[in-house]
Write a protein that holds these residues in place. Structure first.
Motif, PDB file in Angstrom:
ATOM      1  N   HIS A  89      45.398 -43.073 -25.617  1.00 14.88           N
ATOM      2  CA  HIS A  89      45.864 -43.390 -26.966  1.00 14.88           C
ATOM      3  C   HIS A  89      47.149 -44.212 -26.906  1.00 14.88           C
ATOM      4  O   HIS A  89      47.315 -45.176 -27.672  1.00 14.88           O
ATOM      5  N   GLU A  93      47.803 -48.148 -28.377  1.00 15.12           N
ATOM      6  CA  GLU A  93      48.905 -48.532 -29.260  1.00 15.12           C
ATOM      7  C   GLU A  93      49.753 -49.629 -28.623  1.00 15.12           C
ATOM      8  O   GLU A  93      50.185 -50.573 -29.296  1.00 15.12           O
ATOM      9  N   SER A 159      53.566 -44.637 -31.258  1.00 12.76           N
ATOM     10  CA  SER A 159      52.760 -45.548 -32.064  1.00 12.76           C
ATOM     11  C   SER A 159      53.291 -46.965 -31.907  1.00 12.76           C
ATOM     12  O   SER A 159      54.442 -47.180 -31.503  1.00 12.76           O
ATOM     13  N   ARG A 179      47.128 -54.831 -36.863  1.00 14.96           N
ATOM     14  CA  ARG A 179      46.083 -53.920 -36.397  1.00 14.96           C
ATOM     15  C   ARG A 179      44.710 -54.501 -36.709  1.00 14.96           C
ATOM     16  O   ARG A 179      44.523 -55.142 -37.758  1.00 14.96           O
ATOM     17  N   ASN A 234      50.595 -38.344 -40.866  1.00 15.32           N
ATOM     18  CA  ASN A 234      49.724 -38.713 -39.741  1.00 15.32           C
ATOM     19  C   ASN A 234      49.055 -40.051 -39.987  1.00 15.32           C
ATOM     20  O   ASN A 234      48.917 -40.868 -39.063  1.00 15.32           O
ATOM     21  N   ARG A 237      52.005 -42.742 -39.498  1.00 11.81           N
ATOM     22  CA  ARG A 237      52.680 -42.843 -38.207  1.00 11.81           C
ATOM     23  C   ARG A 237      51.736 -42.745 -37.011  1.00 11.81           C
ATOM     24  O   ARG A 237      52.124 -43.080 -35.890  1.00 11.81           O
ATOM     25  N   THR A 238      50.496 -42.280 -37.211  1.00 10.72           N
ATOM     26  CA  THR A 238      49.494 -42.130 -36.143  1.00 10.72           C
ATOM     27  C   THR A 238      50.085 -41.446 -34.911  1.00 10.72           C
ATOM     28  O   THR A 238      50.171 -42.030 -33.833  1.00 10.72           O
TER      29      THR A 238
END
Length: 331
Positions: A89, A93, A159, A179, A234, A237-238
């Motif tokens: 992950h 990012e 992130s 993104r 969430n 900010r992931t």
């Protein structure tokens, strides 16, 4: 005399030209080396915004001098046998961040992004004294990295937005995050609307359920629990699902009031729901008519739920807001 003066001037000019050529020949190798390094980095970043380095490339492009550019390096362990649950992950990012920078600054030679996998550069991990992953370090154009040149993942997360803000603080380079489009949310919303419309059409002759107060109260409660638990945070900010601690364990609760994990929001959602259920049982048990024994049991169960789970929420808050003095059952 004129001939002699002309000869002296000619000799002086030849000596001056040779001296300048000698100085140029002594300066040129270093300049050419730096130019070649920058050109190689531009070529590599043009093909892949997030460059993949091994030990040799790390020493050539980061540790070696001269260097007039900054490098942001992610030290990671992507191999499945390394069991780094958040490395993939974090890599995704960081890839979004590097791609966004290269998209907006195609010809910039001021900043570059690279990653080093443990299986491809274990010697670099030993050199940098790293025993965990992922780690993000900024190598400035001049001098060695300072303490602030290492991203504090525990505090800000990893992130793309958080890393970009940290980089702008270290290099004064602002990065706008681009993104890739994600249509899953839009498709899910459309599918939900279609299902609701189909259900209302099938039940068009019997819509009494729309006046059910219990159903509406349940949906409102679920929405409140979701917002209070931090689901919107969430989405913005992931954050990671969980975090691997330096000791090798897994942290489910963030240690700071400035951050949280995805699993943490589910835990808070459940605790708030349990506290609310306890309050409902206490109210219903006290207000209900009938067998006193059953009413007492309902009230005691509701009180137990309220006390235990409210104490859990207070304990979590006390652990995140360091210095908070109050606690109930759990510390």
């Amino acid at each position: 005399m004129r001939v002699l003066g002309f000869i002296l001037v000619l000799i002086y000019g030849i000596v001056l030209i040779q001296t300048s050529d000698g100085q140029r020949s002594r300066k040129e190798p270093g300049q050419t080396s730096l130019n070649e390094k920058v050109q190689q980095l531009l070529d590599m970043s043009g093909k892949r915004a997030l460059m993949r380095f091994n030990g040799n490339k790390f020493r050539d492009f980061i540790k070696a001098t001269p260097r007039n550019y900054s490098m942001v390096v992610m030290f990671t362990a992507l191999a499945p046998q390394r069991q780094c649950s958040i490395c993939r992950h974090a890599h995704d990012e960081f890839q979004i961040l590097a791609t966004s920078f290269r998209y907006a600054h195609m010809s910039s030679s001021r900043l570059f992004f690279a990653m080093i996998d443990f299986d491809e550069g274990s010697d670099i991990f030993q050199m940098m004294r790293l025993n965990t992953a992922p780690v993000f370090i900024h190598f400035p154009a001049k001098g060695k990295p300072k303490a602030a040149d290492t991203l504090d993942i525990q505090r800000v997360g990893f992130s793309a937005d958080a890393i970009g803000k940290w980089i702008s603080e270290r290099t004064d380079v602002a990065i706008r995050i681009f993104r890739p489009p994600n249509y899953s949310g839009t498709m899910a919303c459309i599918l939900l609307l279609v299902l609701v419309a189909t259900f209302l059409y099938v039940r068009r002759n019997n819509l009494d359920f729309l006046y059910n107060k219990t159903g509406w109260a349940l949906m409102a409660s679920v929405f409140c629990f979701a917002m209070v638990s931090g689901q919107m945070w969430n989405h913005i900010r992931t954050p990671p699902f969980v975090h691997k601690t330096p000791s090798g364990g897994v942290a489910y609760i963030h240690g700071s009031s400035q951050g949280q994990f995805v699993l943490e929001t589910y835990i808070i959602f459940f605790l708030n729901a349990a506290v609310s259920l306890g309050m409902i049982l206490i109210t219903e048990g006290a207000a209900r008519r009938g067998d006193v024994k059953k009413r007492r049991i309902v009230v005691i169960v509701g009180l137990a739920l309220f006390v235990v789970f409210f104490s859990s929420i207070l304990s979590i808050f006390r652990g995140k807001a360091h210095g908070y003095p109050y606690s109930f059952l759990f510390k």
